[in-house]
Design a protein around this motif. Sequence first.
Motif, PDB file in Angstrom:
ATOM      1  N   GLN A  41       1.862 -19.158  -8.820  1.00 38.37           N
ATOM      2  CA  GLN A  41       2.022 -18.837  -7.407  1.00 38.37           C
ATOM      3  C   GLN A  41       1.744 -17.367  -7.101  1.00 38.37           C
ATOM      4  N   MET A  42       0.893 -16.765  -7.915  1.00 33.02           N
ATOM      5  CA  MET A  42       0.380 -15.428  -7.626  1.00 33.02           C
ATOM      6  C   MET A  42      -1.143 -15.514  -7.560  1.00 33.02           C
ATOM      7  N   ALA A  43      -1.741 -14.650  -6.727  1.00 32.49           N
ATOM      8  CA  ALA A  43      -3.190 -14.571  -6.606  1.00 32.49           C
ATOM      9  C   ALA A  43      -3.691 -13.346  -7.358  1.00 32.49           C
ATOM     10  N   LEU A  44      -4.786 -13.513  -8.050  1.00 34.81           N
ATOM     11  CA  LEU A  44      -5.434 -12.400  -8.738  1.00 34.81           C
ATOM     12  C   LEU A  44      -6.438 -11.774  -7.784  1.00 34.81           C
ATOM     13  N   ILE A  45      -6.263 -10.490  -7.487  1.00 35.76           N
ATOM     14  CA  ILE A  45      -7.089  -9.806  -6.500  1.00 35.76           C
ATOM     15  C   ILE A  45      -8.136  -8.947  -7.203  1.00 35.76           C
ATOM     16  N   ASP A  46      -9.359  -9.397  -7.147  1.00 42.65           N
ATOM     17  CA  ASP A  46     -10.502  -8.685  -7.726  1.00 42.65           C
ATOM     18  C   ASP A  46     -10.287  -8.303  -9.191  1.00 42.65           C
ATOM     19  N   GLY A  47      -9.509  -9.086  -9.906  1.00 43.62           N
ATOM     20  CA  GLY A  47      -9.249  -8.817 -11.316  1.00 43.62           C
ATOM     21  C   GLY A  47      -8.359  -7.628 -11.577  1.00 43.62           C
ATOM     22  N   ALA A  48      -7.842  -6.971 -10.503  1.00 42.44           N
ATOM     23  CA  ALA A  48      -7.123  -5.706 -10.664  1.00 42.44           C
ATOM     24  C   ALA A  48      -5.610  -5.851 -10.653  1.00 42.44           C
ATOM     25  N   LEU A 110       7.210  -4.083  -7.019  1.00 47.83           N
ATOM     26  CA  LEU A 110       6.753  -4.024  -5.634  1.00 47.83           C
ATOM     27  C   LEU A 110       5.280  -3.627  -5.590  1.00 47.83           C
ATOM     28  N   CYS A 111       4.583  -4.124  -4.592  1.00 46.00           N
ATOM     29  CA  CYS A 111       3.177  -3.776  -4.416  1.00 46.00           C
ATOM     30  C   CYS A 111       3.054  -2.352  -3.872  1.00 46.00           C
ATOM     31  N   THR A 112       1.997  -1.661  -4.237  1.00 40.01           N
ATOM     32  CA  THR A 112       1.660  -0.421  -3.548  1.00 40.01           C
ATOM     33  C   THR A 112       1.097  -0.770  -2.170  1.00 40.01           C
ATOM     34  N   SER A 113       1.058   0.209  -1.293  1.00 43.49           N
ATOM     35  CA  SER A 113       0.452  -0.028   0.028  1.00 43.49           C
ATOM     36  C   SER A 113      -1.017  -0.419  -0.107  1.00 43.49           C
ATOM     37  N   GLU A 114      -1.718   0.207  -1.036  1.00 44.69           N
ATOM     38  CA  GLU A 114      -3.135  -0.102  -1.225  1.00 44.69           C
ATOM     39  C   GLU A 114      -3.319  -1.547  -1.667  1.00 44.69           C
ATOM     40  N   GLU A 115      -2.482  -2.016  -2.590  1.00 46.46           N
ATOM     41  CA  GLU A 115      -2.573  -3.398  -3.043  1.00 46.46           C
ATOM     42  C   GLU A 115      -2.248  -4.358  -1.908  1.00 46.46           C
ATOM     43  N   TRP A 116      -1.194  -4.063  -1.193  1.00 42.19           N
ATOM     44  CA  TRP A 116      -0.777  -4.943  -0.099  1.00 42.19           C
ATOM     45  C   TRP A 116      -1.889  -5.068   0.939  1.00 42.19           C
ATOM     46  N   LEU A 117      -2.469  -3.943   1.322  1.00 39.40           N
ATOM     47  CA  LEU A 117      -3.526  -3.962   2.332  1.00 39.40           C
ATOM     48  C   LEU A 117      -4.764  -4.707   1.841  1.00 39.40           C
ATOM     49  N   LYS A 118      -5.108  -4.542   0.592  1.00 33.76           N
ATOM     50  CA  LYS A 118      -6.263  -5.247   0.045  1.00 33.76           C
ATOM     51  C   LYS A 118      -6.051  -6.758   0.099  1.00 33.76           C
ATOM     52  N   ARG A 124     -13.510  -9.072   2.810  1.00 32.60           N
ATOM     53  CA  ARG A 124     -14.367  -8.648   3.925  1.00 32.60           C
ATOM     54  C   ARG A 124     -13.684  -7.645   4.849  1.00 32.60           C
ATOM     55  N   GLY A 125     -12.469  -7.224   4.510  1.00 32.40           N
ATOM     56  CA  GLY A 125     -11.799  -6.179   5.272  1.00 32.40           C
ATOM     57  C   GLY A 125     -11.396  -6.576   6.675  1.00 32.40           C
ATOM     58  N   HIS A 126     -10.912  -7.797   6.850  1.00 32.74           N
ATOM     59  CA  HIS A 126     -10.513  -8.267   8.172  1.00 32.74           C
ATOM     60  C   HIS A 126      -9.333  -7.466   8.729  1.00 32.74           C
ATOM     61  N   ARG A 127      -9.219  -7.432  10.033  1.00 36.96           N
ATOM     62  CA  ARG A 127      -8.081  -6.770  10.680  1.00 36.96           C
ATOM     63  C   ARG A 127      -6.812  -7.598  10.550  1.00 36.96           C
ATOM     64  N   TRP A 128      -6.941  -8.901  10.672  1.00 39.20           N
ATOM     65  CA  TRP A 128      -5.827  -9.812  10.441  1.00 39.20           C
ATOM     66  C   TRP A 128      -6.092 -10.576   9.148  1.00 39.20           C
ATOM     67  N   PRO A 129      -5.079 -11.086   8.485  1.00 37.08           N
ATOM     68  CA  PRO A 129      -5.338 -11.760   7.207  1.00 37.08           C
ATOM     69  C   PRO A 129      -6.300 -12.936   7.321  1.00 37.08           C
ATOM     70  N   TYR A 130      -6.313 -13.579   8.478  1.00 35.02           N
ATOM     71  CA  TYR A 130      -7.122 -14.788   8.650  1.00 35.02           C
ATOM     72  C   TYR A 130      -8.503 -14.515   9.249  1.00 35.02           C
ATOM     73  N   GLY A 131      -8.772 -13.293   9.686  1.00 37.82           N
ATOM     74  CA  GLY A 131     -10.079 -13.030  10.267  1.00 37.82           C
ATOM     75  C   GLY A 131     -10.127 -11.765  11.100  1.00 37.82           C
ATOM     76  N   PRO A 132     -11.254 -11.528  11.774  1.00 37.34           N
ATOM     77  CA  PRO A 132     -11.437 -10.283  12.528  1.00 37.34           C
ATOM     78  C   PRO A 132     -10.795 -10.279  13.902  1.00 37.34           C
ATOM     79  N   SER A 133     -10.399 -11.444  14.419  1.00 33.25           N
ATOM     80  CA  SER A 133      -9.849 -11.534  15.771  1.00 33.25           C
ATOM     81  C   SER A 133      -8.464 -12.169  15.745  1.00 33.25           C
ATOM     82  N   TYR A 134      -7.633 -11.755  16.697  1.00 33.49           N
ATOM     83  CA  TYR A 134      -6.260 -12.262  16.748  1.00 33.49           C
ATOM     84  C   TYR A 134      -6.207 -13.720  17.193  1.00 33.49           C
ATOM     85  N   SER A 135      -5.362 -14.498  16.543  1.00 33.94           N
ATOM     86  CA  SER A 135      -5.088 -15.872  16.937  1.00 33.94           C
ATOM     87  C   SER A 135      -3.590 -16.041  17.147  1.00 33.94           C
ATOM     88  N   PRO A 136      -3.132 -16.365  18.347  1.00 33.98           N
ATOM     89  CA  PRO A 136      -1.695 -16.477  18.601  1.00 33.98           C
ATOM     90  C   PRO A 136      -1.041 -17.647  17.893  1.00 33.98           C
TER      91      PRO A 136
END
Length: 259
Positions: A41-48, A110-118, A124-136
């Motif tokens: 139940q953990m995700a591997l992020i870019d192997g890092a 605990l995650c670092t801020s950099e890890e959490w944001l990544k 693709r560097g989205h603004r929201w976790p699910y994409g570039p635009s807000y969905s209510p």
Amino acid sequence: MTGLHPSGRSLRVLVLGLVLLLSDGSVRADESGAAATCPPQMALIDGAFCIDRYEGALERRDGDRWTLARRGLPVGKRPVRARPAHGIRPYAYVSARGAERACANAGKRLCTSEEWLKACRGPRGHRWPYGPSYSPDACNDTYPGGHPVIDYFDRRDGVWDEEHMNHPALNEQPDTVDPGGANAGCVSDYGVYDMHGNLHEWVADADGTFRGGFYGDASRNGVGCDYVTTAHHAGYRDYSTGFRCCADPKEAGAAPAGR
């Protein structure tokens, strides 16, 4: 070759030698055990690094086994450890120091801020976790009441203190904290859920920082993944403060930590 993302979306699977590289950023090794892996139940992020796919819950030791801990109590020196809250409500009322201790007791951190944001923004560097635009409708960030503290105590005065802000019944009200993974659309491209709304999430900062917003406010201190609060010390906790853990990846076949 395709597979299934935790949210139900299809995944592209690249076969690189003896290792499967999935488009959600995780890696799966074959029997040779050559690749880095994460605990369940953990995700591997870019192997890092590894990050919990769900916000955190707490378990307590009960003899030779672990069971869910009582909600609302400070971690303190209790023998508790973190676990991903898959299918159950994550735990609030947790300070950064308590979260740090619970993660460490599970062989994580605990995650670092950099890890959490990544993990939130995705590859693709989205603004929201699910994409570039807000969905209510994607995440748990639209509490329909006025304010959970005012709604519960039915008054505005004399409730903004540690005792009232940590009353365990606050998050028993309707439309507050959702179980981990309940909002199927609130998932990053790495397969990490609820990084916007639901509960604030502490990160590794000695001065105290939490990210992501919570069910009652996920916009006042930043947009989407950029929501951040630095107004509280690391010992602070209330009905809105939760966490998730990170960990360093291990070689395939290594025994999981904290078990």
